[in-house]
Design a protein around this motif. Structure first.
Motif, PDB file in Angstrom:
ATOM      1  N   UNK A 280       0.837  -1.210   0.000  1.00 17.94           N
ATOM      2  CA  UNK A 280       0.000   0.000   0.000  1.00 17.94           C
ATOM      3  C   UNK A 280       0.865   1.251   0.000  1.00 17.94           C
ATOM      4  N   UNK A 281       1.897   1.166   0.848  1.00 20.82           N
ATOM      5  CA  UNK A 281       2.800   2.299   1.001  1.00 20.82           C
ATOM      6  C   UNK A 281       3.498   2.615  -0.323  1.00 20.82           C
ATOM      7  N   UNK A 282       4.026   1.583  -0.950  1.00 14.74           N
ATOM      8  CA  UNK A 282       4.730   1.772  -2.220  1.00 14.74           C
ATOM      9  C   UNK A 282       3.769   2.365  -3.253  1.00 14.74           C
ATOM     10  N   UNK A 283       2.548   1.853  -3.224  1.00 16.22           N
ATOM     11  CA  UNK A 283       1.528   2.344  -4.138  1.00 16.22           C
ATOM     12  C   UNK A 283       1.266   3.845  -3.923  1.00 16.22           C
ATOM     13  N   UNK A 284       1.142   4.192  -2.641  1.00 16.51           N
ATOM     14  CA  UNK A 284       0.858   5.588  -2.309  1.00 16.51           C
ATOM     15  C   UNK A 284       2.010   6.496  -2.706  1.00 16.51           C
ATOM     16  N   UNK A 285       3.230   6.026  -2.407  1.00 17.79           N
ATOM     17  CA  UNK A 285       4.409   6.833  -2.741  1.00 17.79           C
ATOM     18  C   UNK A 285       4.463   7.063  -4.250  1.00 17.79           C
ATOM     19  N   UNK A 286       4.262   5.969  -5.000  1.00 20.02           N
ATOM     20  CA  UNK A 286       4.315   6.079  -6.458  1.00 20.02           C
ATOM     21  C   UNK A 286       3.292   7.102  -6.933  1.00 20.02           C
ATOM     22  N   UNK A 287       2.115   7.027  -6.324  1.00 20.77           N
ATOM     23  CA  UNK A 287       1.037   7.930  -6.696  1.00 20.77           C
ATOM     24  C   UNK A 287       1.412   9.389  -6.387  1.00 20.77           C
ATOM     25  N   UNK A 288       1.942   9.579  -5.182  1.00 23.75           N
ATOM     26  CA  UNK A 288       2.304  10.941  -4.745  1.00 23.75           C
ATOM     27  C   UNK A 288       3.428  11.515  -5.612  1.00 23.75           C
ATOM     28  N   UNK A 289       4.313  10.644  -6.071  1.00 22.12           N
ATOM     29  CA  UNK A 289       5.433  11.125  -6.894  1.00 22.12           C
ATOM     30  C   UNK A 289       4.967  11.442  -8.317  1.00 22.12           C
ATOM     31  N   UNK A 290       4.019  10.640  -8.789  1.00 26.73           N
ATOM     32  CA  UNK A 290       3.625  10.771 -10.183  1.00 26.73           C
ATOM     33  C   UNK A 290       2.918  12.101 -10.469  1.00 26.73           C
ATOM     34  N   UNK A 291       2.025  12.498  -9.544  1.00 22.68           N
ATOM     35  CA  UNK A 291       1.220  13.700  -9.821  1.00 22.68           C
ATOM     36  C   UNK A 291       2.093  14.944 -10.080  1.00 22.68           C
ATOM     37  N   UNK A 292       3.022  15.297  -9.144  1.00 22.99           N
ATOM     38  CA  UNK A 292       3.827  16.496  -9.414  1.00 22.99           C
ATOM     39  C   UNK A 292       4.752  16.323 -10.618  1.00 22.99           C
ATOM     40  N   UNK A 293       5.278  15.097 -10.802  1.00 22.73           N
ATOM     41  CA  UNK A 293       6.175  14.875 -11.940  1.00 22.73           C
ATOM     42  C   UNK A 293       5.414  15.067 -13.253  1.00 22.73           C
ATOM     43  N   UNK A 294       4.209  14.543 -13.296  1.00 25.09           N
ATOM     44  CA  UNK A 294       3.401  14.682 -14.508  1.00 25.09           C
ATOM     45  C   UNK A 294       3.103  16.158 -14.772  1.00 25.09           C
ATOM     46  N   UNK A 295       2.841  16.909 -13.695  1.00 27.35           N
ATOM     47  CA  UNK A 295       2.526  18.340 -13.853  1.00 27.35           C
ATOM     48  C   UNK A 295       3.733  19.068 -14.445  1.00 27.35           C
ATOM     49  N   UNK A 296       4.920  18.821 -13.850  1.00 29.22           N
ATOM     50  CA  UNK A 296       6.126  19.492 -14.334  1.00 29.22           C
ATOM     51  C   UNK A 296       6.408  19.087 -15.774  1.00 29.22           C
ATOM     52  N   UNK A 297       6.216  17.794 -16.062  1.00 31.47           N
ATOM     53  CA  UNK A 297       6.407  17.296 -17.426  1.00 31.47           C
ATOM     54  C   UNK A 297       5.492  18.067 -18.383  1.00 31.47           C
ATOM     55  N   UNK A 298       4.253  18.244 -17.954  1.00 36.65           N
ATOM     56  CA  UNK A 298       3.281  18.973 -18.773  1.00 36.65           C
ATOM     57  C   UNK A 298       3.750  20.395 -19.041  1.00 36.65           C
ATOM     58  N   UNK A 299       4.235  21.088 -18.007  1.00 36.15           N
ATOM     59  CA  UNK A 299       4.718  22.472 -18.171  1.00 36.15           C
ATOM     60  C   UNK A 299       5.892  22.507 -19.146  1.00 36.15           C
ATOM     61  N   UNK A 300       6.795  21.571 -18.985  1.00 36.77           N
ATOM     62  CA  UNK A 300       7.987  21.539 -19.847  1.00 36.77           C
ATOM     63  C   UNK A 300       7.596  21.309 -21.308  1.00 36.77           C
ATOM     64  N   UNK A 301       6.670  20.377 -21.520  1.00 37.25           N
ATOM     65  CA  UNK A 301       6.214  20.093 -22.880  1.00 37.25           C
ATOM     66  C   UNK A 301       5.621  21.359 -23.491  1.00 37.25           C
ATOM     67  N   UNK A 302       4.789  22.042 -22.680  1.00 37.46           N
ATOM     68  CA  UNK A 302       4.134  23.257 -23.177  1.00 37.46           C
ATOM     69  C   UNK A 302       5.171  24.290 -23.600  1.00 37.46           C
ATOM     70  N   UNK A 303       6.242  24.425 -22.765  1.00 41.39           N
ATOM     71  CA  UNK A 303       7.283  25.406 -23.074  1.00 41.39           C
ATOM     72  C   UNK A 303       8.058  24.974 -24.319  1.00 41.39           C
ATOM     73  N   UNK A 304       8.375  23.715 -24.387  1.00 42.55           N
ATOM     74  CA  UNK A 304       9.150  23.172 -25.500  1.00 42.55           C
ATOM     75  C   UNK A 304       8.412  23.377 -26.828  1.00 42.55           C
ATOM     76  N   UNK A 305       7.099  23.190 -26.776  1.00 36.60           N
ATOM     77  CA  UNK A 305       6.322  23.321 -28.013  1.00 36.60           C
ATOM     78  C   UNK A 305       5.985  24.765 -28.322  1.00 36.60           C
ATOM     79  N   UNK A 306       6.561  25.662 -27.492  1.00 34.58           N
ATOM     80  CA  UNK A 306       6.380  27.092 -27.744  1.00 34.58           C
ATOM     81  C   UNK A 306       4.982  27.575 -27.439  1.00 34.58           C
ATOM     82  N   UNK A 307       4.270  26.849 -26.565  1.00 33.87           N
ATOM     83  CA  UNK A 307       2.907  27.270 -26.230  1.00 33.87           C
ATOM     84  C   UNK A 307       2.898  28.443 -25.260  1.00 33.87           C
TER      85      UNK A 307
END
Ligand code: ADP
Length: 503
Positions: A280-307
């Motif tokens: 459960x713990x590993x699952x939760x950690x993975x979940x908690x890590x994924x959300x902010x990483x995905x957000x930052x990834x999204x911002x970077x993609x947006x910047x890269x694509x010149x949006x």
């Protein structure tokens, strides 16, 4: 001459010891001569009393010939006492008149046979040889009896020992025979998987075992003579448990015939639970890590694509990314802290610490953050409170968590009150706020890892959900206590009591 002298022994060792008790010297001597010629050792007594003396000294005498009629003690009286002295000895009575009555009476008193006077040497030898055969038989029987008792005692002791060991085992033990009858079990097995009152007779395993799956496995081992090891899940008295069942066949080494099975059950429920918590713990950690990483990834993609061309917008996106990354760094350091505490790998430098300084520093450090939402931090520390023995870093982490929560979950322009005072053997520190408060259900789970209240008011507050579980662990380590009082919409007060250093 051996008369009256039991110590005269000049016969081969293979012969037997015969005592002749008769008041007639002729009979005594006659018997002595005949018997010695056959290699027996002969002891003579002219009266019953004397005969008893000899038997007391030598109860191993094989055969006693006793005259029924003697002055003083009669042959019957002699017999009665002599048999008690020498229970393995064979007695024969010598009678003047061979009547049925006297023979019966003599047998009643323990004589094996009788001989009537006068008798010939041959009569005597025949009788003696018959009696001595009996002696040998009696001795052999007694020896076997003693041996059997000794073996039985050994076996009982050994069985008792084994029984005690099995009964004391925390693991459950079930022994079945080839007919699938339960022949032995211990209290642990009874508790774990059996459904029968303690001390029940052997029964068919399929009927007393609460779990078909296990009964099936035992039958399989009994059939195939193959070891089996498997985890089984059981439910007994509304409790769910996991047992590791090891089942082995018992075979006869000579014929390799299957005699039965031995099943050992180990309770692995706690390990299973730990496994589940870990997953459960590993699952939760993975979940908690994924959300902010995905957000930052999204911002970077947006910047890269010149949006995000607009420099102001760019700056804002960068700011959000940094905030997300910072939250991630916080999460990772909280996780590291937790895992170090779990593993007992925290390095502490424990010494008396003045809380006044620590709390003051925290208030000062968090004031700018608080000021952003108009929150004021007020510290009221009683003068001269005793120090607490702890690691400074840990005290810092403990109170920083509480004060920063009080700031984060406060209302706009709210207040955070830090107070510290002595309370008996403790130093009591309270951190109160005028914020959103905590719901009843939230209070129950407040100190569990990753718990965060999902409410409108907490939507925009960043956090890891690990702060309070770290707080609780630190307080527990120092044998302190933590309490929370809260009212949704009004605010919360966290009170920590830590043992004070004795003056
Ligand atoms: P985090 O603050 O990182 O989410 P914590 O373990 O410190 O994690 O707190 C767990 C949760 O408890 C928070 O998410 C919040 O819902 C609640 N909480 C903690 N402190 C307060 C407080 N002072 N007022 C209101 N809610 C609080």
């Amino acid at each position: 001459m051996a008369e009256d002298n039991p110590h005269v022994q000049d016969r081969p060792a293979s012969g037997h010891q015969v005592l002749v008790v008769d008041d007639e010297a002729g009979i005594r001597r006659g018997c002595e001569r005949v018997l010695r010629s056959e290699g027996h050792q002969v002891l003579l007594a002219e009266r019953g009393e004397r005969g008893l003396e000899i038997l007391t000294r030598q109860p191993e005498i094989d055969l006693v010939l006793v005259d029924l009629k003697m002055p003083g003690m009669t042959g019957f009286e002699f017999l009665e006492q002599a048999r008690r002295l020498a229970p393995e000895t064979v007695f024969v009575v010598i009678t003047a008149y061979a009547t049925i009555e006297s023979a019966v009476e003599a047998t009643k008193r323990g004589a094996y046979d009788f001989i009537a006077k006068p008798f010939t040497p041959d009569d005597l030898l025949r009788l003696v040889s018959r009696c001595l055969e009996r002696v040998v038989l009696i001795r052999e029987r007694n020896r076997l009896e003693a041996e059997r008792s000794r073996r039985l005692l050994e076996l009982t002791t050994e069985k008792g020992r084994l029984r005690s060991v099995i009964d004391c085992m925390a693991d459950g033990v079930l022994v079945c025979n080839a007919e699938q009858m339960l022949v032995l079990y211990n209290p642990a097995a009874l508790r774990m998987v059996l459904e029968m009152p303690e001390g029940s007779e052997a029964r068919e395993i399929g009927k007393v075992l609460a779990y078909e799956e296990l009964a099936g496995m035992i039958a399989e081992v009994s059939r195939d003579a193959r070891r089996l090891s498997s985890e089984i899940r059981v439910r007994k008295e509304s409790r769910e448990a996991w047992f590791l069942a090891n089942i082995a066949p018992v075979t006869d080494p000579a014929s390799t015939l299957i005699l039965g099975t031995v099943t050992v059950l180990r309770d692995v429920t706690e390990l299973k639970k730990l496994d589940q918590v870990k997953a459960q713990f590993v699952n939760m950690v993975a979940h908690e890590l994924r959300a902010p990483l995905a957000a930052v990834d999204g911002y970077l993609v947006a910047m890269e694509e010149g949006c995000v061309e607009d420099p102001v917008k760019r700056q804002e996106v960068l700011g959000r990314s940094r905030a997300r990354i910072r939250a991630l760094v916080d999460l990772v350091s909280d996780l590291l802290n937790l895992s170090r505490m779990e593993a007992g790998a925290v390095r502490r430098e424990i010494k008396p610490q003045q809380l006044e300084g620590i709390l003051g520093e925290i208030a000062e450090l968090l004031a700018p953050l608080a000021a952003q939402s108009g929150v004021r931090i007020e510290a009221r520390i009683e003068a001269g409170i005793p120090p607490v023995a702890a690691d400074r870093e840990e005290l810092n982490r403990l109170f920083t968590n509480l004060v920063s929560n009080a700031v984060k979950y406060n209302r706009k322009d709210g207040l955070v009150r830090i107070s510290a005072a002595r309370e008996g053997p403790y130093v009591r520190v309270s951190v109160g706020d005028t914020g959103i408060g905590i719901t009843r259900e939230g209070l129950d789970r407040l100190f569990s890892e990753f718990f965060r209240e999902k409410r409108d008011e907490t939507q925009n507050v960043t956090g890891t959900g690990l702060g309070l579980s770290i707080v609780k662990r630190i307080v527990d380590f120092y044998q302190g206590r933590i309490e929370v009082q809260s009212e949704p919409g009004k605010g919360s007060t966290f009170t920590v009591r830590l043992p004070a250093v004795a003056p």
